[in-house]
Design a protein around this motif. Structure first.
Motif, PDB file in Angstrom:
ATOM      1  N   GLY A  76       0.800  -1.209   0.000  1.00 12.69           N
ATOM      2  CA  GLY A  76       0.000   0.000   0.000  1.00 12.69           C
ATOM      3  C   GLY A  76       0.836   1.264   0.000  1.00 12.69           C
ATOM      4  N   THR A  77       0.179   2.375  -0.275  1.00 11.27           N
ATOM      5  CA  THR A  77       0.828   3.678  -0.270  1.00 11.27           C
ATOM      6  C   THR A  77      -0.130   4.680   0.358  1.00 11.27           C
ATOM      7  N   GLY A  78       0.409   5.813   0.721  1.00  9.28           N
ATOM      8  CA  GLY A  78      -0.421   6.868   1.282  1.00  9.28           C
ATOM      9  C   GLY A  78       0.414   8.103   1.537  1.00  9.28           C
ATOM     10  N   CYS A  79      -0.207   9.083   2.180  1.00 12.45           N
ATOM     11  CA  CYS A  79       0.464  10.345   2.478  1.00 12.45           C
ATOM     12  C   CYS A  79       0.215  10.739   3.923  1.00 12.45           C
ATOM     13  N   PHE A  80       1.178  11.404   4.497  1.00 13.65           N
ATOM     14  CA  PHE A  80       0.983  12.118   5.745  1.00 13.65           C
ATOM     15  C   PHE A  80       0.777  13.568   5.333  1.00 13.65           C
ATOM     16  N   GLY A  81      -0.465  13.994   5.308  1.00 14.19           N
ATOM     17  CA  GLY A  81      -0.778  15.354   4.884  1.00 14.19           C
ATOM     18  C   GLY A  81      -0.278  15.606   3.476  1.00 14.19           C
ATOM     19  N   ASP A  82       0.312  16.770   3.283  1.00 14.64           N
ATOM     20  CA  ASP A  82       0.860  17.101   1.970  1.00 14.64           C
ATOM     21  C   ASP A  82       2.382  17.180   2.020  1.00 14.64           C
ATOM     22  N   ARG A  83       2.971  16.425   3.000  1.00 13.07           N
ATOM     23  CA  ARG A  83       4.424  16.502   3.184  1.00 13.07           C
ATOM     24  C   ARG A  83       5.168  15.226   2.846  1.00 13.07           C
ATOM     25  N   VAL A  84       4.549  14.055   3.116  1.00 13.32           N
ATOM     26  CA  VAL A  84       5.278  12.787   3.010  1.00 13.32           C
ATOM     27  C   VAL A  84       4.460  11.757   2.235  1.00 13.32           C
ATOM     28  N   LEU A  85       5.101  11.130   1.249  1.00 15.99           N
ATOM     29  CA  LEU A  85       4.530  10.006   0.507  1.00 15.99           C
ATOM     30  C   LEU A  85       5.202   8.748   1.036  1.00 15.99           C
ATOM     31  N   TRP A  86       4.399   7.738   1.393  1.00 16.98           N
ATOM     32  CA  TRP A  86       4.973   6.553   2.007  1.00 16.98           C
ATOM     33  C   TRP A  86       4.444   5.268   1.381  1.00 16.98           C
ATOM     34  N   GLN A 122       0.133  10.167  16.364  1.00 17.40           N
ATOM     35  CA  GLN A 122       0.335   9.641  17.704  1.00 17.40           C
ATOM     36  C   GLN A 122       0.550   8.123  17.705  1.00 17.40           C
ATOM     37  N   ALA A 123      -0.285   7.405  16.979  1.00 18.64           N
ATOM     38  CA  ALA A 123      -0.168   5.950  16.943  1.00 18.64           C
ATOM     39  C   ALA A 123       0.988   5.556  16.027  1.00 18.64           C
ATOM     40  N   TYR A 124       1.636   4.440  16.369  1.00 21.94           N
ATOM     41  CA  TYR A 124       2.723   3.954  15.524  1.00 21.94           C
ATOM     42  C   TYR A 124       2.151   3.491  14.193  1.00 21.94           C
ATOM     43  N   ARG A 125       2.653   4.046  13.102  1.00 23.15           N
ATOM     44  CA  ARG A 125       2.220   3.698  11.753  1.00 23.15           C
ATOM     45  C   ARG A 125       3.436   3.308  10.947  1.00 23.15           C
ATOM     46  N   PRO A 126       3.756   2.022  10.906  1.00 21.65           N
ATOM     47  CA  PRO A 126       4.964   1.606  10.188  1.00 21.65           C
ATOM     48  C   PRO A 126       4.859   1.934   8.703  1.00 21.65           C
ATOM     49  N   HIS A 127       5.939   2.498   8.190  1.00 21.08           N
ATOM     50  CA  HIS A 127       5.972   2.900   6.787  1.00 21.08           C
ATOM     51  C   HIS A 127       7.415   3.112   6.355  1.00 21.08           C
ATOM     52  N   VAL A 128       7.583   3.244   5.061  1.00 21.45           N
ATOM     53  CA  VAL A 128       8.849   3.608   4.452  1.00 21.45           C
ATOM     54  C   VAL A 128       8.601   4.911   3.703  1.00 21.45           C
ATOM     55  N   THR A 129       9.344   5.951   4.029  1.00 20.54           N
ATOM     56  CA  THR A 129       9.180   7.240   3.354  1.00 20.54           C
ATOM     57  C   THR A 129       9.785   7.159   1.955  1.00 20.54           C
ATOM     58  N   LEU A 130       8.936   7.407   0.957  1.00 18.93           N
ATOM     59  CA  LEU A 130       9.371   7.368  -0.435  1.00 18.93           C
ATOM     60  C   LEU A 130       9.758   8.742  -0.957  1.00 18.93           C
ATOM     61  N   ALA A 131       9.020   9.774  -0.510  1.00 17.26           N
ATOM     62  CA  ALA A 131       9.266  11.128  -1.014  1.00 17.26           C
ATOM     63  C   ALA A 131       8.741  12.148  -0.020  1.00 17.26           C
ATOM     64  N   ARG A 132       9.270  13.351  -0.143  1.00 20.07           N
ATOM     65  CA  ARG A 132       8.824  14.490   0.662  1.00 20.07           C
ATOM     66  C   ARG A 132       8.565  15.664  -0.269  1.00 20.07           C
ATOM     67  N   ALA A 133       7.655  16.527   0.174  1.00 17.64           N
ATOM     68  CA  ALA A 133       7.440  17.771  -0.553  1.00 17.64           C
ATOM     69  C   ALA A 133       8.706  18.598  -0.435  1.00 17.64           C
ATOM     70  N   ALA A 146       0.568   9.009  -4.764  1.00 14.10           N
ATOM     71  CA  ALA A 146       0.170   7.859  -3.947  1.00 14.10           C
ATOM     72  C   ALA A 146      -0.864   7.022  -4.687  1.00 14.10           C
ATOM     73  N   GLU A 147      -1.829   7.676  -5.346  1.00 14.24           N
ATOM     74  CA  GLU A 147      -2.838   6.950  -6.120  1.00 14.24           C
ATOM     75  C   GLU A 147      -2.207   6.219  -7.297  1.00 14.24           C
ATOM     76  N   GLN A 148      -1.286   6.873  -7.992  1.00 14.02           N
ATOM     77  CA  GLN A 148      -0.617   6.234  -9.130  1.00 14.02           C
ATOM     78  C   GLN A 148       0.175   5.003  -8.673  1.00 14.02           C
TER      79      GLN A 148
END
Length: 191
Positions: A76-86, A122-133, A146-148
């Motif tokens: 899966g993929t997703g974003c933390f706001g508009d700063r981090v793609l994971w 706050q909660a632990y959300r394991p991820h790998v950071t792929l990109a940052r704004a 993230a959708e692509q």
């Protein structure tokens, strides 16, 4: 020194995602993280004085030794706001979360204050950071990316890997480099 504790997936475990990221190419306003720097953060410890590293290392070694190695994969993929793609992490998430909690506790008990790896989370959300704004207002592309990526990877299940060690890593702000200071074996192995 600015420190964090992480797990590093082997290259073969991230190759599918790395290939998908490469296909996306350069995107204005997005700073991609190279796959050799991809990691799963267990705890961000923040600034730690050099004299605090030996007791921290002992506490981390004990925490790692008390936990069995988790089997993980990118999913899966997703974003933390508009700063981090994971890219997300799947597999032994209960085991991984327990390890992250133990590592954070070890850091605090050794005097490392620590803070959330992603402010506001706050909660632990394991991820790998792929990109940052790459600047103010530059993150508008991240949800689309993230959708692509999700569409490209939907039919694929990343290979699993067994995390065998926890790494204490120094982040060098001057050049963005990560330096592994020490590694600690999981599951009762020697540190």
């Amino acid at each position: 020194m600015r420190l964090f504790v992480s797990l590093t997936p082997p290259l073969e475990a991230v190759q599918t995602v790395a290939d998908a990221v490469t296909e996306l190419g350069r995107v204005p306003g997005v700073r991609w993280s190279p796959p050799h720097r991809w990691h799963v953060t267990l705890a961000f410890l923040g600034e730690v004085d050099a004299v605090g590293v030996p007791p921290l290392a002992r506490a981390l070694a004990a925490a790692a030794a008390a936990h069995e190695p988790p089997r993980l994969r990118l999913a899966g993929t997703g974003c933390f706001g508009d700063r981090v793609l994971w890219a997300g992490v799947a597999g032994d998430l209960d085991r991984l979360s327990a390890l992250a909690a133990a590592v954070a506790h070890a850091g605090r008990s050794a005097g490392a204050v620590g803070e959330s790896a992603e402010p506001g989370e706050q909660a632990y959300r394991p991820h790998v950071t792929l990109a940052r704004a790459a600047g103010r207002g530059a993150g508008g592309e991240l949800p689309r990316l993230a959708e692509q990526l999700a569409a490209q990877l939907a039919h694929l299940s990343g290979p699993t890997w067994t995390a065998r060690e926890v790494q204490l890593v120094q982040s060098h702000a001057s050049d963005g480099r990560y330096e592994v200071l020490e590694s600690f074996a999981l599951g009762g192995g020697s540190p």
